[in-house]
Write a protein that holds these residues in place. Structure first.
Motif, PDB file in Angstrom:
ATOM      1  N   GLU A  40       0.838  -1.210   0.000  1.00 14.83           N
ATOM      2  CA  GLU A  40       0.000   0.000   0.000  1.00 14.83           C
ATOM      3  C   GLU A  40       0.867   1.252   0.000  1.00 14.83           C
ATOM      4  OE1 GLU A  40      -2.290   3.376   1.514  1.00 14.83           O
ATOM      5  OE2 GLU A  40      -0.580   2.431   2.476  1.00 14.83           O
ATOM      6  N   GLU A  41       1.918   1.244   0.818  1.00 14.46           N
ATOM      7  CA  GLU A  41       2.786   2.420   0.887  1.00 14.46           C
ATOM      8  C   GLU A  41       3.600   2.582  -0.392  1.00 14.46           C
ATOM      9  OE1 GLU A  41       5.104   2.654   4.432  1.00 14.46           O
ATOM     10  OE2 GLU A  41       3.366   3.139   5.675  1.00 14.46           O
ATOM     11  N   PHE A  45      -5.938 -12.290   6.668  1.00 14.95           N
ATOM     12  CA  PHE A  45      -5.494 -11.803   5.363  1.00 14.95           C
ATOM     13  C   PHE A  45      -6.464 -10.777   4.786  1.00 14.95           C
ATOM     14  CE2 PHE A  45      -4.618 -13.038   0.699  1.00 14.95           C
ATOM     15  CZ  PHE A  45      -3.723 -11.994   0.564  1.00 14.95           C
ATOM     16  N   PHE A  46      -7.740 -11.123   4.736  1.00 16.00           N
ATOM     17  CA  PHE A  46      -8.725 -10.231   4.116  1.00 16.00           C
ATOM     18  C   PHE A  46      -8.906  -8.947   4.914  1.00 16.00           C
ATOM     19  CE2 PHE A  46     -10.487 -14.327   2.249  1.00 16.00           C
ATOM     20  CZ  PHE A  46      -9.931 -14.096   1.010  1.00 16.00           C
ATOM     21  N   ARG A 101      -7.969  -3.184   5.563  1.00 11.62           N
ATOM     22  CA  ARG A 101      -7.420  -2.125   6.430  1.00 11.62           C
ATOM     23  C   ARG A 101      -6.446  -1.230   5.683  1.00 11.62           C
ATOM     24  NH1 ARG A 101      -2.586  -1.852   9.138  1.00 11.62           N
ATOM     25  NH2 ARG A 101      -2.576  -0.457  10.930  1.00 11.62           N
ATOM     26  N   ASN A 102      -5.723  -1.803   4.733  1.00 12.77           N
ATOM     27  CA  ASN A 102      -4.651  -1.067   4.077  1.00 12.77           C
ATOM     28  C   ASN A 102      -5.048  -0.441   2.750  1.00 12.77           C
ATOM     29  OD1 ASN A 102      -2.183  -1.317   5.785  1.00 12.77           O
ATOM     30  ND2 ASN A 102      -2.644  -3.485   5.601  1.00 12.77           N
ATOM     31  N   ILE A 103      -6.290  -0.569   2.355  1.00 12.19           N
ATOM     32  CA  ILE A 103      -6.740   0.086   1.125  1.00 12.19           C
ATOM     33  C   ILE A 103      -7.577   1.298   1.501  1.00 12.19           C
ATOM     34  CG2 ILE A 103      -8.174  -0.121  -0.937  1.00 12.19           C
ATOM     35  CD1 ILE A 103      -7.319  -2.988  -1.174  1.00 12.19           C
ATOM     36  N   LEU A 115      -2.598 -10.298  -4.422  1.00 11.38           N
ATOM     37  CA  LEU A 115      -4.024 -10.135  -4.137  1.00 11.38           C
ATOM     38  C   LEU A 115      -4.314  -8.726  -3.619  1.00 11.38           C
ATOM     39  CD1 LEU A 115      -6.369 -12.138  -4.470  1.00 11.38           C
ATOM     40  CD2 LEU A 115      -6.453 -12.267  -1.986  1.00 11.38           C
ATOM     41  N   MET A 116      -3.365  -8.153  -2.908  1.00 10.39           N
ATOM     42  CA  MET A 116      -3.515  -6.771  -2.443  1.00 10.39           C
ATOM     43  C   MET A 116      -3.636  -5.830  -3.640  1.00 10.39           C
ATOM     44  SD  MET A 116      -3.498  -4.666   0.210  1.00 10.39           S
ATOM     45  CE  MET A 116      -3.115  -2.952   0.598  1.00 10.39           C
TER      46      MET A 116
END
Length: 677
Positions: free
Chosen positions: A45-46, A400-401, A406-408, A439-440
């Motif tokens: 994400e970062e 995982f999900f 949380r990170n999007i 997958l992210m």
């Protein structure tokens, strides 16, 4: 418990004891797979945000224990943020790496500061008011005052936030946060070169090279014993610390976790006078030094408590000497400003008392105690340290999900920004990625496609250009359907919202009915709510893409820069980032809006379902932090039906909830529109 004295551990089943604590720590801290999921989803994400960032953006980086991979109860969220167009240099020769037209340069001057601290001289003009107003003249030069900068950057993000050290601190829904506004430096400071030179056995050369190539930061806090306390800045090595923690093996990481637990549950409980003298940063520093000095021959589950004990002995030694050397700049004594005098002596005696008990001191930890006593009273107890057997498929998927969700939190500002996100993700797909990161990126692509679809539609609405409107509509529909194909169940809500926005009410209701059928499945994973057996029966053994599409749902996040539902325009104008709406609240809301044009009886049914949900839900479908927007939406529906008294009550309830979304101004405007005296 005298038989737990240090001299008889091996004869008393020491390895068995270590294995039991190892299993317990995997339950509390996480298995190596869980920790990898947390780190890698955040890292990707970062990476996306950094590559998309413009020169005038503020870069934000999650920091602290959560970024390291911990999810301990009470862990706080640490955020560092800095202006992308400002850079600190360590000497004037480094200025040639920048274009003066698009970067404000700041010189680090540590000649008059204690180790680990520095003055920041503003070399080139800045366009930022907060930087200008924090400048003070010294010796015919302009320096940025750390204390003034802290004051200028206080954002009061949430109610009750306070200044705490270099940070703005507060609490949201029981979760504590620290936000530090700082400056970035692309160069490794000379004062920390000794750290690099002594890295022979740990970390390895590749990690060292990554650390040197990465930036360090300057946070606004001076040394209380320095000559310029209110002007000085502290050098932060957060990125380097992440690299070091991530380079630990899992047993070392669990030992670090045990030190944090021991601090919170044992050391901090000794007396009020010494409570909070030590912090988790001291624990991190201890284990860094212990690993690098090869003080433990073998870091493995059967030797875990030996590693803990070596760390504890080093901490006791430091407390006796009154010196805790910073890992990167050893001359910087982390005890100097806080741990000294009578408080230091008292804490040393308390730690010495714990040390004399041997590992029996761990019996004072509620989290660990039962796992020690189980082994002592059941020496033949069979213990499995195979991490793959410690976590079920359902729990693994839930971790995982939820980390992905949380990170999007992307918030593109316009169509060009959306395209930049998509292009960045496209380029990253060709890079070497872990299965979690792939997958992210897949989930991120769905998020950006949804945003792009609504942004594109809003651009051509009411332009009178029928051909362009038709083309954009087809493109938007295609993007939303594509996103739903590799997103999760709740991503279908964006299709329903789009049909509602474009007056295709029957099509929207058809989608909401499909969503309700999927949400009624017994194996549904909604946020962290799931029946493990039903979930495994439904999608066990299938790919993560299939699981996400068929069995996973989350609440809906609406980008503040994009209009999704016309009736929420006021609320979206009030928030600065995202409007986070409970999925079932939004589902009933869209049903109500559509049925008003088709079947008023069904519209009333949708409103009644929404009312029951908002009034009586017990945190299953409506989280406490999202009750402000939930009451608001209920009030909007009631106002549209003409039930003004009910709408007034709902709006008043919205105002009394925790103001997560800061929509109070919108709520007050709606109350005024009711014209109720």
């Amino acid at each position: 418990m005298d038989f737990l004295s240090e001299n008889v551990y091996i004869d008393a089943g020491f390895q068995h004891l270590c294995e039991s604590v190892f299993v317990r720590l995997c339950q509390i801290v996480g298995t190596s797979v869980q920790v990898a999921i947390r780190r890698e989803t955040r890292n990707i994400e970062e990476m996306v945000e950094r590559r998309v960032a413009d020169n005038f953006d503020v870069i934000e980086m999650e920091n602290g224990s959560i970024r390291e991979g911990f999810r301990l109860e009470g862990s706080d969220v640490d955020i560092m943020g800095w202006p992308n167009n400002h850079r600190v240099i360590c000497d004037m020769s480094q200025s040639e790496h920048y274009y003066a037209e698009n970067k404000t340069l700041i010189l680090s001057d540590s000649s008059e500061s204690p180790p680990g601290f520095t003055l920041l001289e503003l070399l080139t003009p800045t366009i930022y008011r907060v930087v200008k107003s924090a400048c003070v003249p010294m010796n015919d030069r302009l320096y940025i005052s750390s204390s003034l900068y802290r004051q200028q950057t206080q954002s009061h993000l949430f109610p009750g936030s306070i200044a705490h050290g270099p940070c703005e601190s507060g609490e949201v829904g029981g979760l504590e946060y620290d936000i530090a506004r700082c400056f970035a430096c692309d160069f490794w400071p000379r004062s920390a070169m000794t750290c690099i030179n002594r890295c022979h056995s740990w970390p390895d050369r590749e990690v060292v090279n990554q650390i040197v190539r990465n930036e360090c930061h300057f946070v606004p806090i001076g040394h209380p014993l320095g000559l310029h306390e209110h002007e000085e800045w502290s050098i932060s090595f957060s990125l380097a610390e992440h690299k070091l923690v991530h380079s630990m093996n899992h047993c070392q990481f669990l030992t670090y976790g045990l030190l944090k637990i021991f601090l919170k549950e044992v050391i901090d409980k000794q007396s009020e006078e010494t409570n909070k003298l030590l912090c988790s940063y001291h624990m991190k520093t201890v284990i860094f030094w212990v690993i690098q000095q090869n003080a433990v021959a073998l870091w493995c589950p059967q030797n875990l408590l030996a590693g803990f004990w070596v760390c504890f002995k080093l901490l006791l030694k430091w407390m006796y000497e009154g010196v805790c050397p910073n890992f990167f700049i050893p001359e910087n004594n982390l005890f100097l400003s806080k741990v000294h005098g009578s408080a230091q002596r008292k804490l040393f005696l308390e730690l010495q008392g714990l040390y004399e008990k041997g590992l029996a001191c761990l019996l004072q930890s509620p989290s660990i105690k039962s796992y020690i006593t189980n082994v002592l009273y059941n020496p033949r107890l069979s213990i499995c340290t195979n991490q793959d057997r410690m976590i079920s498929e359902c729990d693994h998927d839930k971790e995982f999900f939820n980390e992905i969700h949380r990170n999007i939190s992307y918030s593109p500002k316009n169509l060009d920004h959306n395209i930049k996100y998509l292009h960045t993700i496209e380029l990253m797909i060709g890079e070497p990625l872990t299965q979690y990161q792939v997958l992210m990126l897949q989930r991120s692509t769905a998020d950006i496609l949804q945003n792009t679809a609504f942004t594109l539609h809003n651009m051509y609405t009411n332009t009178g250009l029928n051909k362009q409107m038709y083309i954009s509509d087809r493109m938007s529909c295609h993007m939303l359907k594509l996103a739903a194909k590799f997103g999760c169940i709740s991503d279908m809500m964006y299709i329903a919202m789009f049909y509602c926005k474009t007056f295709r009410f029957r099509e929207a209701l058809y989608i909401t009915e499909m969503i309700k059928v999927k949400l009624a499945q017994p194996g549904l994973m909604y946020r962290k709510h799931v029946d493990p057996e039903r979930y495994t029966e439904a999608v066990g053994g299938q790919s993560w893409s299939t699981k996400m599409r068929q069995a996973v749902a989350y609440d809906i996040e609406l980008n503040a820069h994009t209009c999704y539902i016309n009736e929420l325009t006021l609320e979206q104008q009030s928030v600065s980032h995202l409007l986070n709406i409970p999925l079932f609240v939004l589902l009933h809301f869209v049903e109500f809006l559509c049925n008003r044009h088709i079947d008023t009886t069904l519209a009333q049914t949708a409103l009644e379902n929404l009312q029951v949900l908002v009034h009586h839900d017990q945190r299953l479908y409506v989280h406490d932090l999202k009750r402000d927007i939930s009451w608001e939406i209920l009030g909007i529906c009631q106002q549209m039906t003409g039930n003004l008294q009910a709408a007034l009550y709902s709006y008043q309830q919205s105002i009394t909830q925790y103001p997560l979304h800061k929509i109070q101004n919108a709520t007050h405007m709606r109350i005024q529109d009711l014209h109720i005296t």
